[in-house]
Design an enzyme around this catalytic site. Structure first.
Site, PDB file in Angstrom:
ATOM      1  N   SER A  25      -2.739   9.366  27.250  1.00 26.99           N
ATOM      2  CA  SER A  25      -3.092  10.753  27.535  1.00 26.99           C
ATOM      3  C   SER A  25      -3.275  11.005  29.028  1.00 26.99           C
ATOM      4  O   SER A  25      -2.360  10.857  29.812  1.00 26.99           O
ATOM      5  CB  SER A  25      -4.341  11.128  26.738  1.00 26.99           C
ATOM      6  OG  SER A  25      -4.623  12.501  26.819  1.00 26.99           O
ATOM      7  N   ASP A  53      -1.166  17.400  30.475  1.00 25.41           N
ATOM      8  CA  ASP A  53      -1.590  16.036  30.773  1.00 25.41           C
ATOM      9  C   ASP A  53      -0.467  15.076  30.399  1.00 25.41           C
ATOM     10  O   ASP A  53       0.644  15.509  30.063  1.00 25.41           O
ATOM     11  CB  ASP A  53      -2.897  15.693  30.058  1.00 25.41           C
ATOM     12  CG  ASP A  53      -2.746  15.689  28.538  1.00 25.41           C
ATOM     13  OD1 ASP A  53      -1.805  16.338  28.044  1.00 25.41           O
ATOM     14  OD2 ASP A  53      -3.562  15.038  27.849  1.00 25.41           O
ATOM     15  N   ASP A 102       0.432  13.162  27.896  1.00 29.09           N
ATOM     16  CA  ASP A 102       1.153  13.236  26.625  1.00 29.09           C
ATOM     17  C   ASP A 102       1.326  14.665  26.141  1.00 29.09           C
ATOM     18  O   ASP A 102       1.771  14.898  25.021  1.00 29.09           O
ATOM     19  CB  ASP A 102       0.467  12.382  25.563  1.00 29.09           C
ATOM     20  CG  ASP A 102      -0.910  12.909  25.164  1.00 29.09           C
ATOM     21  OD1 ASP A 102      -1.536  13.620  25.980  1.00 29.09           O
ATOM     22  OD2 ASP A 102      -1.353  12.605  24.040  1.00 29.09           O
ATOM     23  N   ASP A 137      -0.629  17.028  25.159  1.00 25.45           N
ATOM     24  CA  ASP A 137      -1.398  17.659  24.089  1.00 25.45           C
ATOM     25  C   ASP A 137      -2.481  18.576  24.660  1.00 25.45           C
ATOM     26  O   ASP A 137      -3.194  19.239  23.918  1.00 25.45           O
ATOM     27  CB  ASP A 137      -1.991  16.630  23.123  1.00 25.45           C
ATOM     28  CG  ASP A 137      -3.040  15.721  23.751  1.00 25.45           C
ATOM     29  OD1 ASP A 137      -3.190  15.737  24.992  1.00 25.45           O
ATOM     30  OD2 ASP A 137      -3.697  14.976  22.996  1.00 25.45           O
TER      31      ASP A 137
END
Length: 453
Positions: free
Chosen positions: A103, A245, A247, A249
């Protein structure tokens, strides 16, 4: 929290806690657990995707080896945002989906998180079953032979296009007339964001930090470093800046004046918009204990119900599913639009923001700035391990110090001290009437924790 799985899967520095051997065992264990839900002779089907970290291929290869050894078939999605993996898992009727990502963390970290066949993060019960096999039974798993060995299908181009099709269909707007700057954090959005926004031919889009090299993910860019994006938005006279960010999400934004638009403000504006359209079930939005006092008071003024859970988008989603709510999120930019997704989705959030901005005809500062943001100071204190976290949280000295700060702030602020669920950190958050008061109180508590740790 288990020995391996934290609040957002397994996470650690690669080859210093999280390595190929562990990934292989997780793949084995996941396949074994999933196979128990299948009819005799049927193979589990697992999707797998990753962000852009240099260690992603290392871990993916090991996970796939473990999955195939235990008889699971794999759909390799290549580089794809976490919510994209969740969506494809459902779309392909797979039994589970695995994301290799840490992340917002620096590139040296990576992680493994698993979705079930419905696109939701794996239950605690199934995580515990996988964990037990990894820790105590991985050496006793019989390896499949012959035609029982799993195989890999490479479906990356089609999977990402299908996911982009889905995102495009979530709004009914050309977004014409808007000019935006998009920061991909040199992460997973680098593979999809430009193609997504290009679908809207009347939307003028510039993209930055979309050249990943394996080590520059989240490096002074993306949703954890908003200053440069803000400066570029104002200098370039953009209507809005958007940042993801690693990833993708999460999504945060900056308005035309360069002011940060955080998750609380996004949720406030989108919640009112959904209510106006008759789509806000229970007249309720779901936040967390980190939700800013500004949103708490704004929601009350607007007669919106706000329910708060423990930190983590998993906790937010559980409350939403339990009570049938349509919108929830975190200050950090995790937004869950339950009509369209099973998890936080940064690019989905970006489209909802843009559609609202276009439909309103107003400036971003007018729409999102209506929800105030009280001064908040967050200090992260490194600690050795989970045992230290537990001892710190159980400390009478810390409890007394927190009480003293709370009494000093009275009703003008609040204090939250908690262990991180993904990193070896204690997090200290203080809200107050002024930035100086918040910073001073947060540092006072952080100093005490440093001595204890």
């Amino acid at each position: 929290m288990g020995k391996l799985f934290g609040t957002d899967g397994i996470r650690g520095i690669v080859n210093a806690g999280l390595d190929a051997d562990l990934a292989y065992k997780v793949g084995l264990a996941a396949a074994i657990v999933l196979a128990k839900e299948k009819k005799p002779g049927e193979k589990p089907l697992v999707t797998i995707g990753k962000d852009t970290r240099i260690s992603g291929d290392l871990l993916k290869g090991s996970l796939i080896a473990g999955l195939c050894t235990a008889g699971a078939d794999v759909l390799d999605l290549g580089t794809l945002p976490t919510p994209g993996v969740a969506w494809v898992t459902v779309d392909e009727d797979a039994d589970a989906g695995i994301v290799i990502s840490a992340s917002h963390n620096p590139f040296a970290y990576n992680g493994i998180k698993i979705f079930n066949g419905q696109g939701f993060k794996l239950s605690d019960e199934l995580e515990e079953k996988i964990e037990d096999i990894v820790l105590f039974g991985s050496n006793n798993i019989p390896m499949k032979t012959g035609g029982e060995i799993g195989k890999v299908s490479y479906v990356a181009p089609k999977a990402s296009e299908d996911y982009i099709d889905h995102l495009e269909d979530t709004i009914d707007s050309t977004l014409g007339g808007l000019r935006i700057l998009v920061d991909c954090a040199n992460g997973a959005a680098s593979a999809t964001a430009a193609r997504l926004f290009d679908r809207f031919s009347k939307l003028r889009t510039d993209v930055i930090n979309a050249d990943p090299d394996g080590v520059n993910i989240n490096e002074y860019c993306g949703s954890t470093h908003m200053d440069s994006l803000a400066a570029m938005v104002t200098a370039g006279r953009y209507d809005l800046g958007l940042a993801f960010d690693g990833d993708a999400d999460r999504c945060l934004a900056v308005d035309e004046k360069g002011n940060l638009i955080d998750g609380d403000q996004i949720m406030a504006a989108c919640g009112l918009d959904l209510r106006a359209k008759g789509e806000l079930s229970g007249n309720t939005i779901v936040g967390t204990v980190m939700t800013n006092e500004g949103l708490r008071r704004y929601a009350k003024e607007q007669e919106l119900n706000l329910e708060c859970t423990d930190v983590g988008d998993r906790n937010v989603l559980e409350r939403m599913l339990e009570k049938g709510y349509a919108l929830g999120g975190e200050q950090s930019g995790h937004m869950i639009f339950r009509k369209h997704a099973t998890t936080g989705d940064g690019q989905l959030t970006a489209l909802q923001i843009l559609a609202l901005l276009k439909e309103s005809g107003k400036k971003a500062s007018e729409i999102f700035g209506a929800c105030p943001r009280y001064p908040q100071s967050l200090v992260n204190v490194p600690v050795a391990d989970n045992d230290v976290k537990k001892s710190v949280m159980a400390s009478t000295e810390l409890a007394q110090a927190i009480q003293a700060v709370e009494e000093k702030l009275a009703e003008t602020g609040r204090v939250l001290v908690r262990p991180s669920g993904t990193e070896a950190l204690m997090r200290v958050m203080v809200e107050a009437q002024t930035e100086d008061a918040a910073r001073s109180a947060a540092e006072e508590l952080a100093s005490l924790i440093r001595k204890m740790a």
